[in-house]
Design an enzyme around this catalytic site. Structure first.
Site, mmCIF file in Angstrom:
data_model
loop_
_atom_site.group_PDB
_atom_site.id
_atom_site.type_symbol
_atom_site.label_atom_id
_atom_site.label_comp_id
_atom_site.label_asym_id
_atom_site.label_seq_id
_atom_site.Cartn_x
_atom_site.Cartn_y
_atom_site.Cartn_z
ATOM 1 N N SER A 120 0.815 -1.213 0.000
ATOM 2 C CA SER A 120 0.000 0.000 0.000
ATOM 3 C C SER A 120 0.845 1.257 0.000
ATOM 4 O O SER A 120 0.321 2.351 -0.207
ATOM 5 C CB SER A 120 -0.855 0.039 1.268
ATOM 6 N N HIS A 141 -1.355 -2.470 -7.108
ATOM 7 C CA HIS A 141 -2.055 -2.181 -5.853
ATOM 8 C C HIS A 141 -3.567 -2.318 -6.030
ATOM 9 O O HIS A 141 -4.225 -1.424 -6.588
ATOM 10 C CB HIS A 141 -1.667 -0.764 -5.389
ATOM 11 N N GLU A 153 -4.019 0.241 -8.920
ATOM 12 C CA GLU A 153 -3.031 1.306 -9.095
ATOM 13 C C GLU A 153 -1.734 0.645 -9.557
ATOM 14 O O GLU A 153 -1.269 -0.305 -8.914
ATOM 15 C CB GLU A 153 -2.856 1.956 -7.711
ATOM 16 N N ASN A 191 -3.414 6.117 -1.313
ATOM 17 C CA ASN A 191 -3.153 6.195 0.128
ATOM 18 C C ASN A 191 -2.484 7.495 0.564
ATOM 19 O O ASN A 191 -2.552 7.870 1.729
ATOM 20 C CB ASN A 191 -2.343 4.986 0.598
HETATM 21 P P1 NAD Z 1 -3.772 -9.555 6.174
HETATM 22 O O1 NAD Z 1 -3.237 -9.299 7.535
HETATM 23 O O2 NAD Z 1 -5.215 -9.822 5.989
HETATM 24 O O3 NAD Z 1 -2.979 -10.757 5.474
HETATM 25 C C1 NAD Z 1 -1.584 -10.851 5.424
HETATM 26 C C2 NAD Z 1 -1.231 -12.321 5.177
HETATM 27 O O4 NAD Z 1 0.168 -12.413 4.915
HETATM 28 C C3 NAD Z 1 -1.519 -13.217 6.400
HETATM 29 O O5 NAD Z 1 -2.368 -14.290 6.017
HETATM 30 C C4 NAD Z 1 -0.129 -13.719 6.805
HETATM 31 O O6 NAD Z 1 -0.138 -15.050 7.318
HETATM 32 C C5 NAD Z 1 0.597 -13.649 5.466
HETATM 33 N N1 NAD Z 1 2.054 -13.661 5.587
HETATM 34 C C6 NAD Z 1 2.833 -13.052 6.510
HETATM 35 N N2 NAD Z 1 4.128 -13.349 6.270
HETATM 36 C C7 NAD Z 1 4.163 -14.143 5.171
HETATM 37 C C8 NAD Z 1 5.215 -14.777 4.436
HETATM 38 N N3 NAD Z 1 6.496 -14.660 4.782
HETATM 39 N N4 NAD Z 1 4.883 -15.538 3.369
HETATM 40 C C9 NAD Z 1 3.592 -15.690 3.004
HETATM 41 N N5 NAD Z 1 2.551 -15.112 3.658
HETATM 42 C C10 NAD Z 1 2.848 -14.347 4.729
HETATM 43 O O7 NAD Z 1 -3.321 -8.271 5.317
HETATM 44 P P2 NAD Z 1 -3.997 -7.693 3.978
HETATM 45 O O8 NAD Z 1 -5.003 -6.668 4.367
HETATM 46 O O9 NAD Z 1 -4.367 -8.825 3.082
HETATM 47 O O10 NAD Z 1 -2.760 -6.901 3.357
HETATM 48 C C11 NAD Z 1 -1.775 -7.570 2.573
HETATM 49 C C12 NAD Z 1 -1.026 -6.544 1.731
HETATM 50 O O11 NAD Z 1 -1.959 -5.857 0.887
HETATM 51 C C13 NAD Z 1 -0.302 -5.461 2.529
HETATM 52 O O12 NAD Z 1 0.884 -5.106 1.869
HETATM 53 C C14 NAD Z 1 -1.291 -4.311 2.520
HETATM 54 O O13 NAD Z 1 -0.690 -3.059 2.689
HETATM 55 C C15 NAD Z 1 -1.853 -4.458 1.106
HETATM 56 N N6 NAD Z 1 -3.175 -3.836 0.896
HETATM 57 C C16 NAD Z 1 -4.137 -3.917 1.866
HETATM 58 C C17 NAD Z 1 -5.370 -3.321 1.634
HETATM 59 C C18 NAD Z 1 -6.452 -3.397 2.683
HETATM 60 O O14 NAD Z 1 -7.444 -2.654 2.568
HETATM 61 N N7 NAD Z 1 -6.339 -4.243 3.683
HETATM 62 C C19 NAD Z 1 -5.641 -2.680 0.428
HETATM 63 C C20 NAD Z 1 -4.646 -2.652 -0.550
HETATM 64 C C21 NAD Z 1 -3.405 -3.245 -0.311
#
Ligand code: NAD
Length: 286
Positions: A120, A141, A153, A191
């Protein structure tokens, strides 16, 4: 240009399962990986539930939904994504973790694979520098929830080649997404604007300007957005919001981006929003 057919996804949380859903519906073969078997099980259950909803709404046939689900393979072994032409990293928003994943991915991915990150806010250029082929790395993104939100994005790192950009753009479009292009600066485009807004709402609550409900209702009805800042922050995940605020603050070096102490406290308490059952609102009753 080689047409991408297979997509690997690293991280099966909120975003990873959504990306797997739209990729499988678009006909890509999907390999989904996470360090946690629990996260993979929850991801498959979520995808199944969301596909079922689409069937009920006549947006997909039962046969196509079953075929999409069958196109998704899950494993806790990251090497399984190695054979994919495009690998999208969607693990926790933590800079050191992303660097480690890109180093490990370089060891398992094929020479001509493209590596994308769903970060993000973190510098794409710095993530690409950890890969063996930095010209084949870029930011992709997605927005949350991925099956619903139309936007992707696209962010080039300094090293990203034109062919990498075009291949990722085409893959996003095949998933039915509209793309915009943003520069590789902290928070990119969406963001950079959204997080100071959420952070300011936290600060307004901290200063007692209004209650959670009043601030949400005020912004929802006052600016005609579908959800107020706290509902949205709970949806995104407060740990992710804080991590993005930190990247903005550290990367842009301006005090106006300093994360609200209230946001920090909620994360310290483990109140991360919907995904933990409590954030600004209580979701324990479902
Ligand atoms: P989340 O906490 O729901 O999921 C993260 C996952 O990553 C977990 O299941 C965890 O077990 C896994 N993980 C951690 N370390 C790992 C590794 N070494 N190998 C494989 N898997 C691993 O988080 P999310 O909301 O899905 O966010 C994930 C990414 O997407 C982040 O970079 C976040 O910034 C980005 N993002 C989030 C949003 C949102 O609204 N939540 C929107 C756009 C982008």
């Amino acid at each position: 240009m080689v047409e991408i057919q297979s997509i690997g996804i690293v991280g099966a949380g909120q975003m990873g399962n959504g990306i797997a859903h739209v990729a499988a519906c678009a006909g890509f073969d999907v390999k989904l990986t996470d360090i946690s078997q629990d996260a993979l099980d929850r991801a498959v259950a979520t995808i199944e539930k969301n596909l079922g909803r689409m069937v009920k709404k006549d947006r997909i046939s039962e046969t196509d939904a079953a075929a999409a689900l069958a196109r998704i393979d899950c494993s806790t072994d990251m090497a399984t994504v190695g054979e994919c032409q495009l690998i999208i990293e969607a693990a926790t928003e933590n800079v050191d973790l992303k660097y480690k994943i890109f180093e490990s991915l370089s060891a398992v991915a094929s020479e001509d694979a493209i590596l994308a990150t769903n970060t993000s806010s973190i510098s794409i250029t710095s993530i690409a520098a950890k890969a063996t082929n930095p010209e084949r790395v870029m930011g992709m993104h997605f927005m949350n929830p991925v099956p619903v939100m139309k936007l992707v994005e696209l962010i080039r790192g300094l090293q990203t080649s034109d062919s990498t950009f075009e291949a990722v753009e085409r893959a996003a479009q095949r998933m039915g997404k509209t793309t915009i292009v943003a520069r590789d600066v902290p928070g990119f485009l969406v963001n950079r604007i959204l997080m100071p807004y959420i952070n300011e709402a936290c600060q307004a609550l901290y200063e007692g300007i209004g209650s959670v409900e009043d601030i949400d209702t005020g912004m929802k009805l006052g600016t005609n957005v579908p959800m107020g800042p706290f509902t949205l922050a709970d949806f995104i995940g407060l740990d992710t919001c804080l991590a993005i605020c930190e990247v903005l603050y550290n990367g842009l070096g301006d005090d106006k981006y300093a994360p609200s102490p209230l946001l920090r406290k909620y994360v310290e308490a483990g109140w991360l929003g919907r995904k933990s059952g409590r954030g600004f609102y209580d979701y324990s009753q479902g």
